[in-house]
Design an enzyme around this catalytic site. Structure first.
Site, mmCIF file in Angstrom:
data_model
loop_
_atom_site.group_PDB
_atom_site.id
_atom_site.type_symbol
_atom_site.label_atom_id
_atom_site.label_comp_id
_atom_site.label_asym_id
_atom_site.label_seq_id
_atom_site.Cartn_x
_atom_site.Cartn_y
_atom_site.Cartn_z
ATOM 1 N N HIS A 115 -7.018 9.678 -1.910
ATOM 2 C CA HIS A 115 -6.643 9.540 -0.746
ATOM 3 C C HIS A 115 -7.609 10.039 0.358
ATOM 4 O O HIS A 115 -7.671 9.530 1.300
ATOM 5 C CB HIS A 115 -5.131 10.245 -0.850
ATOM 6 C CG HIS A 115 -4.115 9.930 0.352
ATOM 7 N ND1 HIS A 115 -3.079 9.761 0.138
ATOM 8 C CD2 HIS A 115 -4.338 9.193 1.460
ATOM 9 C CE1 HIS A 115 -2.501 9.294 1.659
ATOM 10 N NE2 HIS A 115 -3.452 8.982 2.108
ATOM 11 N N TYR A 142 3.201 9.813 0.871
ATOM 12 C CA TYR A 142 4.195 9.255 1.771
ATOM 13 C C TYR A 142 5.631 9.566 1.201
ATOM 14 O O TYR A 142 6.694 9.192 2.012
ATOM 15 C CB TYR A 142 4.044 7.715 1.772
ATOM 16 C CG TYR A 142 2.747 7.104 2.093
ATOM 17 C CD1 TYR A 142 1.697 8.137 2.686
ATOM 18 C CD2 TYR A 142 2.373 5.926 2.166
ATOM 19 C CE1 TYR A 142 0.411 7.954 3.225
ATOM 20 C CE2 TYR A 142 1.070 5.501 2.534
ATOM 21 C CZ TYR A 142 0.036 6.631 3.070
ATOM 22 O OH TYR A 142 -1.150 6.137 3.462
ATOM 23 N N LYS A 151 11.566 -6.203 11.706
ATOM 24 C CA LYS A 151 11.418 -7.376 10.807
ATOM 25 C C LYS A 151 10.726 -8.507 11.552
ATOM 26 O O LYS A 151 9.907 -9.345 10.950
ATOM 27 C CB LYS A 151 12.615 -7.895 10.484
ATOM 28 C CG LYS A 151 13.432 -6.944 9.557
ATOM 29 C CD LYS A 151 14.715 -7.628 8.907
ATOM 30 C CE LYS A 151 14.988 -6.398 7.702
ATOM 31 N NZ LYS A 151 16.307 -6.852 6.924
ATOM 32 N N ASP A 182 0.815 -1.196 -0.147
ATOM 33 C CA ASP A 182 0.079 0.208 0.087
ATOM 34 C C ASP A 182 0.807 1.249 -0.020
ATOM 35 O O ASP A 182 1.461 1.616 1.021
ATOM 36 C CB ASP A 182 -0.928 0.094 1.119
ATOM 37 C CG ASP A 182 -1.716 1.194 1.212
ATOM 38 O OD1 ASP A 182 -2.783 1.070 0.565
ATOM 39 O OD2 ASP A 182 -1.514 2.158 2.030
ATOM 40 N N LYS A 232 -1.844 6.173 -4.184
ATOM 41 C CA LYS A 232 -3.162 7.138 -4.132
ATOM 42 C C LYS A 232 -2.696 8.622 -4.518
ATOM 43 O O LYS A 232 -1.762 9.061 -4.619
ATOM 44 C CB LYS A 232 -3.174 7.310 -2.467
ATOM 45 C CG LYS A 232 -3.303 5.952 -1.906
ATOM 46 C CD LYS A 232 -3.558 5.856 -0.273
ATOM 47 C CE LYS A 232 -3.576 4.819 0.408
ATOM 48 N NZ LYS A 232 -2.026 4.540 0.884
ATOM 49 N N ILE A 273 6.965 -7.889 11.009
ATOM 50 C CA ILE A 273 6.587 -8.131 9.863
ATOM 51 C C ILE A 273 6.305 -9.554 9.550
ATOM 52 O O ILE A 273 5.306 -9.969 8.915
ATOM 53 C CB ILE A 273 7.163 -7.418 8.775
ATOM 54 C CG1 ILE A 273 7.766 -6.085 8.880
ATOM 55 C CG2 ILE A 273 7.233 -7.759 7.311
ATOM 56 C CD1 ILE A 273 8.712 -5.332 8.161
HETATM 57 N N1 NAP Z 1 -5.570 6.134 3.319
HETATM 58 C C1 NAP Z 1 -5.228 6.713 4.393
HETATM 59 O O1 NAP Z 1 -5.453 7.906 4.527
HETATM 60 C C2 NAP Z 1 -4.137 6.061 5.532
HETATM 61 C C3 NAP Z 1 -4.074 6.476 6.661
HETATM 62 C C4 NAP Z 1 -2.816 5.614 7.417
HETATM 63 C C5 NAP Z 1 -2.587 4.545 7.188
HETATM 64 N N2 NAP Z 1 -2.795 4.049 5.939
HETATM 65 C C6 NAP Z 1 -2.017 3.048 5.462
HETATM 66 O O2 NAP Z 1 -2.269 1.875 6.352
HETATM 67 C C7 NAP Z 1 -1.001 1.453 6.938
HETATM 68 C C8 NAP Z 1 -1.087 0.990 8.110
HETATM 69 O O3 NAP Z 1 -1.355 1.788 8.939
HETATM 70 P P1 NAP Z 1 -0.519 2.534 10.080
HETATM 71 O O4 NAP Z 1 0.631 3.077 9.538
HETATM 72 O O5 NAP Z 1 -1.436 3.609 10.930
HETATM 73 O O6 NAP Z 1 -0.219 1.669 11.112
HETATM 74 P P2 NAP Z 1 -0.621 0.073 11.871
HETATM 75 O O7 NAP Z 1 -0.829 -0.710 10.835
HETATM 76 O O8 NAP Z 1 -2.147 0.214 12.481
HETATM 77 O O9 NAP Z 1 0.501 -0.449 12.747
HETATM 78 C C9 NAP Z 1 0.635 0.426 13.859
HETATM 79 C C10 NAP Z 1 2.102 -0.004 14.595
HETATM 80 O O10 NAP Z 1 1.824 -1.201 15.015
HETATM 81 C C11 NAP Z 1 3.159 -1.891 15.452
HETATM 82 N N3 NAP Z 1 3.096 -3.255 14.949
HETATM 83 C C12 NAP Z 1 2.830 -3.879 13.753
HETATM 84 N N4 NAP Z 1 2.956 -5.128 13.808
HETATM 85 C C13 NAP Z 1 3.133 -5.572 15.162
HETATM 86 C C14 NAP Z 1 2.912 -6.563 15.905
HETATM 87 N N5 NAP Z 1 3.017 -7.990 15.262
HETATM 88 N N6 NAP Z 1 2.881 -6.809 17.185
HETATM 89 C C15 NAP Z 1 3.071 -5.569 17.870
HETATM 90 N N7 NAP Z 1 3.008 -4.387 17.021
HETATM 91 C C16 NAP Z 1 2.992 -4.361 15.979
HETATM 92 C C17 NAP Z 1 4.022 -1.189 14.640
HETATM 93 O O11 NAP Z 1 4.583 -0.264 15.800
HETATM 94 P P3 NAP Z 1 6.224 0.505 15.666
HETATM 95 O O12 NAP Z 1 5.747 1.730 15.153
HETATM 96 O O13 NAP Z 1 6.266 0.741 17.203
HETATM 97 O O14 NAP Z 1 6.992 -0.372 15.102
HETATM 98 C C18 NAP Z 1 3.091 -0.366 13.751
HETATM 99 O O15 NAP Z 1 4.009 0.935 13.413
HETATM 100 C C19 NAP Z 1 -0.063 2.618 6.501
HETATM 101 O O16 NAP Z 1 1.346 2.300 6.529
HETATM 102 C C20 NAP Z 1 -0.457 3.183 5.079
HETATM 103 O O17 NAP Z 1 0.056 2.277 4.105
HETATM 104 C C21 NAP Z 1 -3.604 4.934 4.898
#
Ligand code: NAP
Length: 323
Positions: A117, A55, A274, A50, A84, A277
């Site tokens: 977006h 970004y 990692k 994504d 996006k 992930i």
């Molecule tokens: N369309 C939009 O407006 C929009 C807005 C926001 C996001 N997005 C997309 O959605 C993606 C994901 O959303 P997000 O970036 O808000 O983050 P998220 O997927 O909610 O993840 C948040 C945090 O969770 C932690 N994490 C990941 N795997 C884990 C695990 N197995 N155990 C424990 N903690 C874990 C990581 O923390 P740490 O940071 O501490 O490593 C990660 O940064 C974005 O990267 C982007 O591509 C789109």
């Protein structure tokens, strides 16, 4: 759903992998993270990536994808890549050039999915967040339906296999769906979605129109202080998620991801290390019971981590509607 339960069919016939790799990171680390973690995500099995112009790391993601094609890990057609359209390119004549710019950065001939977006047209120009002297975003007066027609042309030109939207409320989706002469429906609406904001009504609305809901911040967001109200509780510390995780010998993160897949939602997961992930690929190794699902449904409490306060006051600000 495909037989392996790892892809969902979109309303235009293409398939989308139900687990995607999120690539947003704060600007100071975005490029470095993209180079380090995207190839790793592909190595451990992520096939949906994504991305977004906003970004500012599409070039590094392009390099990562290329390297994994070059070393034989994947073929182009194995990867589902989303980009996006940023809000400063909503004037119809700016849409295809914006997509072409993303394609050049990503080193791709087409993206699998191109989405608007936010439903918030902004003044065109180089600045991502054009502001007036009071620090307010400067809106542009483009009709979202006109931008949508330009996306339809990108699909016809073969530059995007599928087209969709992000952060639209149901009224904005209706506006597109009811547009006279609509050629293609949005295949998806990518929105914040997790157990504390489970989007039940928007999900029902989307399902009734064969639109896939794609969940972002499914793990409770990265809690980047510029975007997130840090007073909100930390999702992955929730005791109900923890108890369910313990029962399945998994983690709260995996439970939060699995929850979305079992309710027919495509889920994105960001990982900045990692171990995480790799762990997130285990989402296909277990199943939540109907009781687990019900307990997680019960956690809904209207907490929006990414409430985009900067956009308040824009005529199309999406989050004032109930859903
Ligand atoms: N369309 C939009 O407006 C929009 C807005 C926001 C996001 N997005 C997309 O959605 C993606 C994901 O959303 P997000 O970036 O808000 O983050 P998220 O997927 O909610 O993840 C948040 C945090 O969770 C932690 N994490 C990941 N795997 C884990 C695990 N197995 N155990 C424990 N903690 C874990 C990581 O923390 P740490 O940071 O501490 O490593 C990660 O940064 C974005 O990267 C982007 O591509 C789109």
């Amino acid at each position: 759903m495909d037989p392996k339960g790892q892809k969902l069919k979109l309303n235009d016939g293409h398939f989308i992998p139900v687990l995607g790799f999120g690539t947003y990171a704060p600007p100071e680390v975005a490029k470095r993270d993209a180079l380090e973690f995207t190839p790793f995500a592909i190595e451990v099995g992520f096939r949906h990536i994504d991305c977004a112009h906003a970004y500012q790391n599409e070039e590094q993601i392009g390099q990562a994808i290329r390297s994994k094609i070059a070393d034989g890990t994947v073929k182009r057609e194995d990867i589902f890549c989303t980009s996006k359209l940023w809000c400063t390119s909503f004037q119809p004549e700016l849409v295809q050039p914006a997509l072409e710019k993303s394609l050049k950065s990503l080193q791709l001939d087409y993206v699998d999915l191109y989405i608007m977006h936010y439903p918030l047209a902004l003044k065109p120009g180089e600045e991502l967040y054009p502001k007036d002297e009071n620090g307010k975003l400067i809106a542009d007066s483009v009709d979202l339906c006109c931008t949508w027609e330009a996306l339809e042309k990108c699909k016809d030109a073969g530059l995007a296999k599928s087209i969709g939207v992000s952060n639209f409320n149901h009224k904005q989706l209706e506006k597109i769906l009811n547009k006279p002469g609509l050629k293609y429906k949005p295949v998806c609406n990518q929105v914040e979605c997790h157990p504390y904001l489970n989007q039940r009504k928007l999900l029902d609305f989307c399902k009734s129109h064969d639109i896939v809901l794609v969940a972002y911040s499914a793990l409770g967001s990265q809690r980047v202080k510029e975007w997130v109200n840090l007073n909100h509780p930390i999702l992955l510390e929730d005791p109900v998620l923890s108890a369910i995780a313990q029962k399945h010998k998994k983690t709260p993160a995996l439970v939060a991801l699995r929850y979305q897949i079992q309710r027919g939602v495509v889920v994105l997961a960001k990982g900045n290390n990692k171990e995480w992930i790799k762990e997130n690929m285990q989402v296909f190794d277990f199943e939540l019971t109907p009781e687990d699902m019900k307990a997680i449904d019960g956690l809904d409490r209207n907490i929006r981590y990414c409430d985009f306060q900067l956009g308040v006051g824009h005529p199309e600000f999406p989050f004032s509607e109930e859903y």
